[in-house]
Write a protein that holds these residues in place. Sequence first.
Motif, PDB file in Angstrom:
ATOM      1  N   ALA A  13      79.601  27.658  64.016  1.00  0.00           N
ATOM      2  CA  ALA A  13      78.772  27.432  62.824  1.00  0.00           C
ATOM      3  C   ALA A  13      77.678  26.424  63.151  1.00  0.00           C
ATOM      4  O   ALA A  13      77.792  25.664  64.109  1.00  0.00           O
ATOM      5  CB  ALA A  13      79.645  26.910  61.690  1.00  0.00           C
ATOM      6  N   ALA A  14      76.627  26.445  62.355  1.00  0.00           N
ATOM      7  CA  ALA A  14      75.581  25.424  62.497  1.00  0.00           C
ATOM      8  C   ALA A  14      75.938  24.267  61.579  1.00  0.00           C
ATOM      9  O   ALA A  14      76.628  24.452  60.568  1.00  0.00           O
ATOM     10  CB  ALA A  14      74.237  26.019  62.118  1.00  0.00           C
ATOM     11  N   GLN A  17      75.967  24.223  57.502  1.00  0.00           N
ATOM     12  CA  GLN A  17      76.182  25.551  56.936  1.00  0.00           C
ATOM     13  C   GLN A  17      77.384  25.515  55.996  1.00  0.00           C
ATOM     14  O   GLN A  17      78.284  24.688  56.160  1.00  0.00           O
ATOM     15  CB  GLN A  17      76.488  26.568  58.050  1.00  0.00           C
ATOM     16  CG  GLN A  17      75.260  27.334  58.517  1.00  0.00           C
ATOM     17  CD  GLN A  17      75.606  28.404  59.531  1.00  0.00           C
ATOM     18  OE1 GLN A  17      76.565  28.277  60.281  1.00  0.00           O
ATOM     19  NE2 GLN A  17      74.814  29.454  59.560  1.00  0.00           N
ATOM     20  N   GLU A  21      77.882  31.054  54.728  1.00  0.00           N
ATOM     21  CA  GLU A  21      76.761  31.273  55.661  1.00  0.00           C
ATOM     22  C   GLU A  21      77.267  31.475  57.089  1.00  0.00           C
ATOM     23  O   GLU A  21      76.787  32.357  57.806  1.00  0.00           O
ATOM     24  CB  GLU A  21      75.789  30.087  55.621  1.00  0.00           C
ATOM     25  CG  GLU A  21      74.981  30.027  54.339  1.00  0.00           C
ATOM     26  CD  GLU A  21      74.251  28.702  54.164  1.00  0.00           C
ATOM     27  OE1 GLU A  21      73.143  28.722  53.637  1.00  0.00           O
ATOM     28  OE2 GLU A  21      74.805  27.646  54.558  1.00  0.00           O
ATOM     29  N   ALA A  22      78.225  30.644  57.492  1.00  0.00           N
ATOM     30  CA  ALA A  22      78.762  30.770  58.856  1.00  0.00           C
ATOM     31  C   ALA A  22      79.448  32.122  59.028  1.00  0.00           C
ATOM     32  O   ALA A  22      79.314  32.771  60.072  1.00  0.00           O
ATOM     33  CB  ALA A  22      79.732  29.630  59.133  1.00  0.00           C
ATOM     34  N   ARG A  24      78.802  34.945  57.394  1.00  0.00           N
ATOM     35  CA  ARG A  24      77.768  35.999  57.477  1.00  0.00           C
ATOM     36  C   ARG A  24      77.142  36.030  58.863  1.00  0.00           C
ATOM     37  O   ARG A  24      76.978  37.085  59.470  1.00  0.00           O
ATOM     38  CB  ARG A  24      76.663  35.728  56.445  1.00  0.00           C
ATOM     39  CG  ARG A  24      76.896  36.383  55.094  1.00  0.00           C
ATOM     40  CD  ARG A  24      75.963  35.790  54.051  1.00  0.00           C
ATOM     41  NE  ARG A  24      74.557  35.835  54.416  1.00  0.00           N
ATOM     42  CZ  ARG A  24      73.720  36.807  54.075  1.00  0.00           C
ATOM     43  NH1 ARG A  24      74.152  37.838  53.397  1.00  0.00           N
ATOM     44  NH2 ARG A  24      72.446  36.753  54.417  1.00  0.00           N
ATOM     45  N   ALA A  25      76.777  34.839  59.367  1.00  0.00           N
ATOM     46  CA  ALA A  25      76.135  34.780  60.684  1.00  0.00           C
ATOM     47  C   ALA A  25      77.079  35.277  61.775  1.00  0.00           C
ATOM     48  O   ALA A  25      76.639  35.840  62.776  1.00  0.00           O
ATOM     49  CB  ALA A  25      75.678  33.352  60.979  1.00  0.00           C
ATOM     50  N   GLY A  26      78.394  35.075  61.565  1.00  0.00           N
ATOM     51  CA  GLY A  26      79.366  35.488  62.569  1.00  0.00           C
ATOM     52  C   GLY A  26      79.888  36.898  62.380  1.00  0.00           C
ATOM     53  O   GLY A  26      80.815  37.312  63.068  1.00  0.00           O
ATOM     54  N   PRO A  37      70.512  33.665  49.831  1.00  0.00           N
ATOM     55  CA  PRO A  37      70.109  32.821  50.970  1.00  0.00           C
ATOM     56  C   PRO A  37      68.902  31.935  50.702  1.00  0.00           C
ATOM     57  O   PRO A  37      68.722  30.922  51.389  1.00  0.00           O
ATOM     58  CB  PRO A  37      69.808  33.844  52.084  1.00  0.00           C
ATOM     59  CG  PRO A  37      69.742  35.171  51.430  1.00  0.00           C
ATOM     60  CD  PRO A  37      70.555  35.080  50.180  1.00  0.00           C
TER      61      PRO A  37
END
Length: 479
Positions: A13-14, A17, A21-22, A24-26, A37
């Motif tokens: 994760a960033a 976040q 969000e983490a 979704r990004a992953g 968003p």
Amino acid sequence: MPEIFINGHPVQAADNQSVLEAARAGGHYIPYFCWHPKLSVAGNCRICVVQVEGRSWVEIACNMPVTEGLRVFTDSDLVKAHRKMVMQFLTLNHPVDCGICDKAGECTLQDYHYAYNATPSISHEPKVRATKFHELSERIVLDNERCIVCSRCVRFTHEISKSCALGIKHRGDESLVRASEDGALDRDPYSDNVIDICPVGALLSRPFLYKARVWYLKPTPSVCPGCARGCAVQIWHRKPEWRLKALDPKQNVSIARVTPLENPAVNGPWICNKGRDLAQIFERPRAEQPMLKGKPVAPAAAVAAARRLIDAAKHPVAIVSSWGSNEELAAFGAALGGRFKTFVKQDWTPAPGERLEDDLLIRPDKNPNTAAARALFAPLPEPPVFDAETDLVLVWGEGCNFAHLPAKAKVIFVNSYLQPENGHADVFFAASIQTERRGHYTNFRGVVSAFEPCFPKGPEVVDAESLFAELGTAEGGRP
Ligand code: SF4
Ligand code: SF4
Ligand code: FES
């Protein structure tokens, strides 16, 4: 860079976040209604719940910060049971309107009902009734019975368009989205984005209301020519396999609606209302035939006449279009740029009352390709001044005041729409429009965007790119 675990899978994760969000990004899906968003976190719909390892309760992922080693489950029995409860709650008073709702086919509530609920309502109480056709603005109608009060639309007007045009009044099952004051949403040039971000069919476009089921339509990627921002858009039109046979055949080749096409380098997920109204630009009465002094002729005869004028001219001037594509402008430059003294005009200037510019998207230049045109040719002085010896003017596109042209000069006019000047030109060519050809525009920041054709052009309508190449073969036409 905290590492978290979603259903046992590691996800990098960033910092700052949320778990949503983490995830979704992953590549892990967590459902959401109120989260968006580009908007602040409201945390009111509760569908995004997850279970942290070792805890006997669920929490919302959209407002849960990532921390090193955090382990969450998105599909535990507790999460599934809670999601189902949320869906039961959100559909408790929701009308069974899908059969007549414009959002059907792209409605998150519909999709989640099948994915996470799929059982009839447990309530035996009559549904709470609310306003069905509330006129929120000239462009948008609100069905309060369908609203799940996620507040996305309200946050959009406060955080993105900054009009603060919407708010929520009353509490609980009497909550109503309303304009903050009369006409507030009408004054917001970005208002129609709330239609897209409404996760249900509560906010509806009045021009599109009951016009088509979305599964009969198909989007073609395009670029809004309404200003120098060049927002990426999707032009929706009838699928060929669902052609209407009984009604007006024009419906098969007309724009049903325009929606944003997300492009982080240009417009993000938004467009302004002018971009939604492209039918008002593209579906004006069209010029469909070449003419010599107002008399219709075959395209070959018009080309021959234009080539004769170009061959005979001693001091030809061209006024090219800031709506021409990169390809058309390059074709003009290659074929005729050395023969003509060439200037770029502004095809469109701001309409009365139109917003000139702002900090979000809208640019003062109301033409899509001034950047590419000016990179090749000089701007036309305002008012235009012509040398006395100018004996031929080639005008391409709209926005030319013909009264300013030298009285004795011959005129070749390349234009797409019906205009009185078409018939006065010595040679007139009916040109294709953006929805009939592919090409690229370069926006004010130098970002190049592509547009694709979605409709066929008329049999005697020419593409400017091939026309210029043809005219360039005239004697002396090449640079
Ligand atoms: S109208 Fe749509 S976007 Fe606005 S609060 Fe209701 S459900 Fe949310
Ligand atoms: S900001 Fe400009 S390019 Fe974008 S939708 Fe509006 S008019 Fe079109
Ligand atoms: S998406 Fe998290 S509470 Fe709505």
